[in-house]
Design a protein around this motif. Structure first.
Motif, PDB file in Angstrom:
ATOM      1  N   ARG A 106       0.785  -1.237   0.033  1.00 45.05           N
ATOM      2  CA  ARG A 106       0.114  -0.060  -0.030  1.00 45.05           C
ATOM      3  C   ARG A 106       0.909   0.701   0.538  1.00 45.05           C
ATOM      4  O   ARG A 106       0.455   2.376   0.003  1.00 45.05           O
ATOM      5  N   LEU A 107       1.659   0.620   0.031  1.00 44.70           N
ATOM      6  CA  LEU A 107       2.692   2.308   0.411  1.00 44.70           C
ATOM      7  C   LEU A 107       3.557   2.554  -1.371  1.00 44.70           C
ATOM      8  O   LEU A 107       3.759   3.914  -1.476  1.00 44.70           O
ATOM      9  N   PRO A 146      15.089  -7.090   4.373  1.00 42.23           N
ATOM     10  CA  PRO A 146      14.040  -6.246   4.430  1.00 42.23           C
ATOM     11  C   PRO A 146      13.257  -5.004   4.286  1.00 42.23           C
ATOM     12  O   PRO A 146      14.374  -4.386   4.070  1.00 42.23           O
ATOM     13  N   LEU A 147      12.420  -3.922   3.544  1.00 39.73           N
ATOM     14  CA  LEU A 147      12.627  -3.056   3.910  1.00 39.73           C
ATOM     15  C   LEU A 147      11.301  -2.069   4.951  1.00 39.73           C
ATOM     16  O   LEU A 147      10.341  -2.522   5.565  1.00 39.73           O
ATOM     17  N   HIS A 148      12.623  -1.271   5.153  1.00 36.81           N
ATOM     18  CA  HIS A 148      12.000  -0.473   6.737  1.00 36.81           C
ATOM     19  C   HIS A 148      11.819   0.806   6.168  1.00 36.81           C
ATOM     20  O   HIS A 148      10.901   1.206   7.657  1.00 36.81           O
ATOM     21  N   SER A 149      11.338   1.215   4.847  1.00 42.41           N
ATOM     22  CA  SER A 149      10.686   2.485   5.777  1.00 42.41           C
ATOM     23  C   SER A 149      10.193   2.860   3.984  1.00 42.41           C
ATOM     24  O   SER A 149      10.711   1.946   2.869  1.00 42.41           O
ATOM     25  N   ALA A 150       9.392   3.630   3.161  1.00 42.75           N
ATOM     26  CA  ALA A 150       8.526   3.823   1.976  1.00 42.75           C
ATOM     27  C   ALA A 150       9.570   3.993   1.583  1.00 42.75           C
ATOM     28  O   ALA A 150       9.298   3.446   0.319  1.00 42.75           O
ATOM     29  N   ALA A 151      10.616   4.332   1.572  1.00 44.86           N
ATOM     30  CA  ALA A 151      11.676   5.237   0.704  1.00 44.86           C
ATOM     31  C   ALA A 151      12.610   3.603   0.193  1.00 44.86           C
ATOM     32  O   ALA A 151      12.244   3.053  -1.129  1.00 44.86           O
TER      33      ALA A 151
END
Length: 521
Positions: free
Chosen positions: A449-450, A476-481
């Motif tokens: 959804r980001l 892993p993906l820790h932020s919207a960026a």
């Protein structure tokens, strides 16, 4: 042969709404029908007897490439055998005058079979007509070989060998093409080659399209979606209205849809732009159905939708040809890697079992091609009681859930090796966007959804390695960026994908991953 054409039916709740869709639940309550309810009202008149998702149907469409490869292999093999029979000294010492006729005959025969579209297997083409065209190709190829043999290598033995080759080739091609026709016929009967579409817009245009499709029966209209549920009927010409357009983004039926047809009035430009913009994030093609004038135009429009041909063997940038080459690459390299690495896989599995209680392997449901849910295999790297099947908590540095062996496996990506099984099965590729766990979260928000273009990652099979992985976006993906960068790299790969790019990515994967000490996995 095309992979993954299993005939296992999908559970009945495929036509149910996605869990937690408030608008559809309210709509169902108004209609006194619960989401996922059984019965004809929810199934519609086009419900397939056998459900095949987009990946499985794409595999069926690649059949002509497999057929042609098998034809060519057997024609060449028989030519080699016949040439060997006519050469007492052996093929290695055979003169060019003896080999040239076979080579020229084979090239002409296979070229004619391609140019005459013998691998299209049209619905209206009879067996006699098809075999007559096969005979034409075989006779012309054999005739050229015979003429060249008589001219360059006269003699009883060479001419007899060419005649035997020509006869054997003709009979073999008869048998093969009868088999190919039977196979295509069974796939068509099972629905593997019948396009599945959904219609957006519960309109008069949609009703006319569905009624015409009911007469033709070469197109499955699985459901109708409409943003204006308050005034939408329960069904359009018997096809159930299943929800709003945006529900297609997460609907359980979406992996089985080949095309989305927008059937609202094209003069409502603002609404058309809004709908197509929202649907553009899906990997499924979107078609605007302009209101046809009369039955002829409507029939022509449906003909274009229903034309799900077998993959063309022509064309310099044919996507089916690219998919076929990519699949061959996956099978050849994947099987070779699995055989070579089997001892390594056994040792890693033993080490995992000895390091901590629990199974050696970890399975996780992830997104595959066109939103298909696949089960991905890995070596277990976390303590069994803390394994996170939904990736609700992403891995961090010094994560206390990771075992000692698991830390080594994750740092070297050796935990991904069991995915060779997914590659061979056809659910994954050696190179592609990394498959993310279903429901994976970045922070407290679902990663999908980001970023608006997130679903574009699913326009191609996920891979064991990929462009994003060698460009530093792994783990892993820790932020919207982080999510945005991953999606940008994945979309860039999909647009650039080629055989040589895949080879380059595979070659550079090991040194890049071993040298990437900053990534947390």
């Amino acid at each position: 042969m095309p992979d993954s054409l299993s005939r296992l039916p999908t559970p009945d709740d495929l036509d149910a709404a996605p869990a937690g869709a408030p608008a559809l639940q309210a709509y169902a309550a108004r209609r006194m029908v619960e989401p996922g309810a059984k019965g004809a009202a929810r199934r519609g008149p086009f419900r397939p007897e056998v459900w095949l998702n987009a990946r499985q149907r794409a595999a069926a469409r690649l059949a002509p490439h497999y057929f042609r490869a098998i034809d060519a292999s057997l024609v060449i093999a028989m030519a080699l055998v016949c040439a060997w029979m006519a050469t007492p000294a052996g093929l290695i010492h055979a003169p060019v005058a003896l080999v040239l006729p076979y080579a020229a005959g084979m090239v002409l025969m296979l070229w004619l079979m391609r140019r005459l579209d013998l691998y299209r297997f049209g619905r209206d083409e009879g067996v006699g007509v098809h075999l007559a065209r096969v005979t034409t190709c075989a006779v012309m190829g054999g005739g050229l070989a015979l003429a060249l043999t008589a001219g360059f290598a006269p003699g009883t033995a060479p001419i007899t060998a060419v005649l035997i080759w020509s006869a054997l080739t003709t009979v073999t091609l008869y048998g093969l093409h009868m088999g190919w026709r039977d196979m295509i016929g069974r796939w068509r009967a099972s629905g593997a080659l019948t396009p599945n579409v959904v219609i957006v817009g519960a309109t008069k245009n949609a009703e006319a399209v569905i009624q015409e499709a009911l007469l033709r029966r070469d197109l499955n209209v699985l459901g109708v979606f409409d943003d204006r549920l308050a005034r939408a009927p329960e069904a359009v010409a018997g096809v159930p209205v299943l929800g709003r357009a945006e529900d297609l983004l997460t609907h359980r039926m979406t992996p089985y849809v080949d095309r989305i047809v927008v059937a609202i009035d094209p003069r409502a430009e603002a609404r058309v732009r809004e709908l197509t913009g929202r649907l553009a994030v899906l990997p499924t093609p979107v078609t605007l159905m302009v209101d046809p004038h009369g039955e002829d135009e409507r029939s022509a429009a449906l003909e274009r939708l229903a034309r799900t041909p077998l993959a063309s063997l022509d064309g310099p940038v044919d996507p089916d040809k690219k998919a076929f080459h990519k699949r061959l690459q996956d099978l050849i390299l994947g099987l070779t890697a699995l055989v070579v690495l089997t001892p390594v896989l056994g040792l890693i599995a033993l080490a995992v079992k000895m390091d901590s209680p629990g199974p050696a392997f970890f399975r996780q449901r992830r997104h595959g091609f066109n939103h298909e849910e696949i089960v991905v295999w890995k070596f277990r790297t976390m303590r069994n009681e803390t394994a996170d099947a939904t990736a609700a908590r992403q891995v961090t540095a010094d994560d206390d859930r990771i075992t000692r062996i698991g830390r080594i496996l994750r740092s070297t990506s050796l935990d991904e090796l069991p995915q060779l099984l997914n590659v061979i099965h056809g659910e994954m590729s050696l190179v592609g966007p990394r498959p993310h766990a279903i429901g994976m979260q970045t922070g407290q928000v679902e990663s999908a959804r980001l970023v608006a273009d997130y679903a574009h990652r699913h326009r191609i099979k996920p891979g064991m390695t990929g462009w994003a992985a060698i460009k530093g976006s792994r783990g892993p993906l820790h932020s919207a960026a982080d999510v945005r960068r991953r999606v940008q790299l994945d979309v860039e790969y999909i647009e650039r994908q080629s055989f040589w790019l895949d080879l380059w990515i595979m070659l550079i994967t090991v040194p890049v991953l071993l040298g990437d000490r900053a990534a947390v996995r």
